[in-house]
Design an enzyme around this catalytic site. Structure first.
Site, PDB file in Angstrom:
ATOM      1  N   LYS A  62       0.842  -1.219   0.000  1.00 27.61           N
ATOM      2  CA  LYS A  62       0.000   0.000   0.000  1.00 27.61           C
ATOM      3  C   LYS A  62       0.866   1.254   0.000  1.00 27.61           C
ATOM      4  CE  LYS A  62      -1.333   1.693   4.002  1.00 27.61           C
ATOM      5  NZ  LYS A  62      -1.320   3.007   4.654  1.00 27.61           N
ATOM      6  N   ASN A  63       1.836   1.315   0.916  1.00 24.47           N
ATOM      7  CA  ASN A  63       2.576   2.570   1.057  1.00 24.47           C
ATOM      8  C   ASN A  63       3.491   2.833  -0.134  1.00 24.47           C
ATOM      9  OD1 ASN A  63       1.240   3.162   3.380  1.00 24.47           O
ATOM     10  ND2 ASN A  63       2.851   2.440   4.755  1.00 24.47           N
ATOM     11  N   CYS A  65      -4.503   8.273   9.264  1.00 21.48           N
ATOM     12  CA  CYS A  65      -4.849   7.694  10.569  1.00 21.48           C
ATOM     13  C   CYS A  65      -4.468   8.654  11.695  1.00 21.48           C
ATOM     14  CB  CYS A  65      -4.113   6.370  10.760  1.00 21.48           C
ATOM     15  SG  CYS A  65      -4.917   4.987   9.944  1.00 21.48           S
ATOM     16  N   ARG A 121       1.448  14.357  13.217  1.00 18.09           N
ATOM     17  CA  ARG A 121       1.820  14.162  11.817  1.00 18.09           C
ATOM     18  C   ARG A 121       1.890  15.481  11.033  1.00 18.09           C
ATOM     19  NH1 ARG A 121      -1.012   8.886   9.374  1.00 18.09           N
ATOM     20  NH2 ARG A 121       1.015   8.643   8.387  1.00 18.09           N
ATOM     21  N   ASP A 161       4.465   0.310  12.044  1.00 16.74           N
ATOM     22  CA  ASP A 161       3.184  -0.167  11.501  1.00 16.74           C
ATOM     23  C   ASP A 161       2.834  -1.587  11.951  1.00 16.74           C
ATOM     24  OD1 ASP A 161       3.092   2.238  10.241  1.00 16.74           O
ATOM     25  OD2 ASP A 161       3.707   1.484   8.285  1.00 16.74           O
ATOM     26  N   ARG A 219      -8.452   0.209   4.430  1.00 17.04           N
ATOM     27  CA  ARG A 219      -7.495   1.155   3.855  1.00 17.04           C
ATOM     28  C   ARG A 219      -6.213   0.448   3.434  1.00 17.04           C
ATOM     29  NH1 ARG A 219      -6.424   6.323   7.310  1.00 17.04           N
ATOM     30  NH2 ARG A 219      -5.161   6.555   5.456  1.00 17.04           N
TER      31      ARG A 219
HETATM   32  N1  EPU Z   1       7.164  14.132  10.655  1.00 20.86           N
HETATM   33  C1  EPU Z   1       7.256  15.464  10.993  1.00 20.86           C
HETATM   34  N2  EPU Z   1       7.212  16.385   9.993  1.00 20.86           N
HETATM   35  C2  EPU Z   1       7.063  16.032   8.681  1.00 20.86           C
HETATM   36  C3  EPU Z   1       6.966  14.659   8.341  1.00 20.86           C
HETATM   37  C4  EPU Z   1       7.020  13.732   9.361  1.00 20.86           C
HETATM   38  O1  EPU Z   1       7.392  15.817  12.173  1.00 20.86           O
HETATM   39  O2  EPU Z   1       7.013  16.920   7.819  1.00 20.86           O
HETATM   40  C5  EPU Z   1       7.191  13.125  11.725  1.00 20.86           C
HETATM   41  C6  EPU Z   1       5.851  12.372  11.829  1.00 20.86           C
HETATM   42  O3  EPU Z   1       4.903  13.095  12.563  1.00 20.86           O
HETATM   43  C7  EPU Z   1       6.272  11.079  12.482  1.00 20.86           C
HETATM   44  C8  EPU Z   1       7.681  10.852  11.914  1.00 20.86           C
HETATM   45  O4  EPU Z   1       8.119  12.113  11.408  1.00 20.86           O
HETATM   46  O5  EPU Z   1       6.341  11.274  13.849  1.00 20.86           O
HETATM   47  C9  EPU Z   1       7.751   9.827  10.804  1.00 20.86           C
HETATM   48  O6  EPU Z   1       6.832  10.141   9.807  1.00 20.86           O
HETATM   49  P1  EPU Z   1       7.054   9.748   8.283  1.00 20.86           P
HETATM   50  O7  EPU Z   1       7.054  11.003   7.506  1.00 20.86           O
HETATM   51  O8  EPU Z   1       8.224   8.843   8.159  1.00 20.86           O
HETATM   52  O9  EPU Z   1       5.743   8.956   8.014  1.00 20.86           O
HETATM   53  P2  EPU Z   1       4.761   9.118   6.790  1.00 20.86           P
HETATM   54  O10 EPU Z   1       5.515   9.245   5.533  1.00 20.86           O
HETATM   55  O11 EPU Z   1       3.723  10.116   7.102  1.00 20.86           O
HETATM   56  C10 EPU Z   1       4.691   6.593   6.191  1.00 20.86           C
HETATM   57  C11 EPU Z   1       3.627   5.547   6.132  1.00 20.86           C
HETATM   58  C12 EPU Z   1       3.193   5.212   7.541  1.00 20.86           C
HETATM   59  C13 EPU Z   1       4.403   4.743   8.341  1.00 20.86           C
HETATM   60  C14 EPU Z   1       5.529   5.788   8.288  1.00 20.86           C
HETATM   61  C15 EPU Z   1       6.800   5.310   8.948  1.00 20.86           C
HETATM   62  C16 EPU Z   1       2.470   6.019   4.091  1.00 20.86           C
HETATM   63  C17 EPU Z   1       1.227   6.408   3.443  1.00 20.86           C
HETATM   64  N3  EPU Z   1       2.477   6.030   5.408  1.00 20.86           N
HETATM   65  O12 EPU Z   1       4.078   7.709   6.810  1.00 20.86           O
HETATM   66  O13 EPU Z   1       2.267   4.142   7.400  1.00 20.86           O
HETATM   67  O14 EPU Z   1       4.027   4.548   9.678  1.00 20.86           O
HETATM   68  O15 EPU Z   1       5.819   6.123   6.919  1.00 20.86           O
HETATM   69  O16 EPU Z   1       7.265   4.154   8.350  1.00 20.86           O
HETATM   70  O17 EPU Z   1       3.434   5.681   3.427  1.00 20.86           O
HETATM   71  C18 EPU Z   1       0.449   2.786   7.969  1.00 20.86           C
HETATM   72  O18 EPU Z   1       0.603   2.218   6.870  1.00 20.86           O
HETATM   73  O19 EPU Z   1      -0.298   2.337   8.871  1.00 20.86           O
HETATM   74  C19 EPU Z   1       1.179   4.030   8.213  1.00 20.86           C
HETATM   75  C20 EPU Z   1       0.841   4.912   9.157  1.00 20.86           C
END
Ligand code: EPU
Length: 433
Positions: free
Chosen positions: A22-23, A116, A121, A304, A396
């Site tokens: 998915k991601n 979620c 975030r 995750d 999802r």
């Molecule tokens: N963060 C910030 N500022 C930003 C971006 C991120 O503070 O501009 C923080 C976030 O709040 C979090 C940390 O950095 O505390 C890590 O966030 P990251 O950006 O790595 O996560 P993401 O890209 O929003 C993706 C996956 C998540 C998964 C994370 C970590 C997708 C759609 N989502 O999220 O997947 O947990 O990477 O591996 O790719 C899930 O599939 O259940 C899910 C939540």
């Protein structure tokens, strides 16, 4: 709207071919806007987040269709448009369209993203990175309004190796003039998959899989054909479903190295595991025991899979601690597992668990995607019947969850909510009369 009704107690056994990630698919479905040619994607999972993303692409003029399980996307004729908020809010990666839209159209307007509810975030790393590439972005009335007539390569330093920011900025920089370097980049497998997709379209990227990624801007990206690899989190969830039910599961079509952190923890807890070139097998030969788990960016233990892991440890002998370091509030599974008889409590960002001998079926509510997965695997191990509500969260990210669980010998059915409420009311009336 439906519920999942589970009859627990049977060990799950057998083999599964794991669906696409998915991601990884969601990241590709943002960057696809950069392509000035037809893109054909194989292995895109049929989950609701993907459907939402397809609606968003169509908002911007992309032509998207499914043929025999593959997704055909044509983004040649894009137009500037403010997408329907109903398609932006449910998913976090709607925001990752901003950079590619700027690279293709020079301007964009996007409502704030959702996803979620597992922590604040923020999107500050994305915004700072896009600004350093030359974009001017303002938040006006809940919408990001952005302009970038041209974008220039730059040095980007992330404050944390964010998977999403690395993906978003790497993709956008492909069409910026000159060289962009992303320092403290994420090394998640989904970043590597996205880079492979961008390279297949003609991008020039080096250092992927390390903390420093260098992107040499090109004038255009063309169409390509690309396969999305299997979903490491779906694979991990089924492996844990095997372990929690005392079963024996082989996840096929996967990259075994993406399961190393999970497999090591399953072994530490007393489970058994073996792996081959594209599969991992997990089984148990007796009760599991409590352990400590701490989530970390890849290759650490994945956030995750933290909630399904906590479900498994609810039934382990002795105490466990599952520490969440990525999100502030990924804890929605705890009170529902307690409803099923688990002894666990949140302590800051950690879940403190005292293993119990058995869980009992209950009506429980999924608060987010992976909390839902945790409740399903707990229900498979519990005595009696479990009903999981808010199934839309699970949809999802899990393709045909019921089909996969039934193939492994589990008893689970999807019931329309009205039918389930009708059954619940009539059994209440019988008890009262
Ligand atoms: N963060 C910030 N500022 C930003 C971006 C991120 O503070 O501009 C923080 C976030 O709040 C979090 C940390 O950095 O505390 C890590 O966030 P990251 O950006 O790595 O996560 P993401 O890209 O929003 C993706 C996956 C998540 C998964 C994370 C970590 C997708 C759609 N989502 O999220 O997947 O947990 O990477 O591996 O790719 C899930 O599939 O259940 C899910 C939540």
């Amino acid at each position: 709207m439906s519920v999942l009704h589970i009859t627990g107690g049977a060990p799950l056994r057998g083999e599964l071919t794991i669906p696409g990630s998915k991601n990884a698919a969601l990241a590709i479905l943002s960057s696809v806007l950069l392509a000035q040619g037809q893109v054909v994607l194989h292995g895109v999972p049929k989950v609701s987040d993907v459907e939402t993303k397809i609606h968003l692409l169509e908002n911007f003029g992309a032509k998207v269709s499914w043929h025999e399980g593959s997704l055909f996307i044509d983004c040649r004729d894009l137009h500037y448009w403010e997408p329907d908020e109903a398609h932006v809010r449910p998913i976090r990666t709607s925001f990752y369209l901003l950079g590619p839209l700027l690279a293709r159209l020079g301007k964009a307007r996007l409502p704030m993203p959702g996803g979620c509810k597992i922590g604040a975030r923020p999107v500050d790393f994305h915004l700072k990175g896009l600004a350093s590439l030359g974009a001017k972005i303002e938040l006006v009335g809940g919408c990001y309004v952005a302009e970038a007539p041209t974008m220039e390569g730059s040095e980007i330093y992330l404050d944390f190796p964010s998977a999403g920011a690395t993906q978003h900025l790497m993709a956008t920089a492909c069409l910026a003039k000159g060289v962009t370097t992303i320092h403290f980049a994420a090394t998640e497998p989904e970043v590597i998959t996205l880079a492979g997709f961008l390279q297949a379209m003609g991008a020039r990227i080096e250092g992927v899989g390390t903390a420093t990624i260098t992107i040499y801007g090109v004038d255009r990206l063309d169409g390509c054909e690309y396969s999305v690899p299997a979903d490491r989190i779906q694979a991990g969830t089924y492996l844990l479903a095997g372990a929690i039910t005392g079963g024996d599961i082989t996840a096929r079509n996967i990259l075994p190295e993406t399961q190393t952190a999970l497999v090591n923890k399953i072994r530490e807890a007393g489970g058994m595991a073996e792996e081959g070139s594209d599969w991992v097998r997990v089984w148990t030969e007796g009760p599991m025991h409590g352990i400590r788990v701490k989530t970390m960016p890849y290759p650490g233990f994945p956030t995750d899979i933290q909630q399904p892991m906590a479900a498994m440890l609810a039934l382990a002998n002795g105490p466990s601690v599952v520490e969440e370091t990525i999100y502030e509030s990924r804890t929605g599974h705890i009170q529902e597992l307690v409803r099923m008889g688990a002894k666990m409590r949140p302590e800051g960002r950690a879940t403190v668990i005292d293993g119990v001998e058995s869980l009992r079926g209950a009506v429980v509510e999924a608060s987010d995607l992976r909390a839902g997965a945790a409740l399903v695997i707990a229900g498979l191990a519990a005595k009696g019947e479990t009903t999981v509500t808010n199934v839309h969260f699970i949809d999802r990210g899990y393709e045909d969850l019921e089909g996969h669980i039934r193939k492994l010998g589990g008893t689970i059915e999807r019931i329309p909510i009205a039918e389930w409420e009708g059954k619940a009311n009539s059994s209440r009336e019988q008890i009262e009369s």
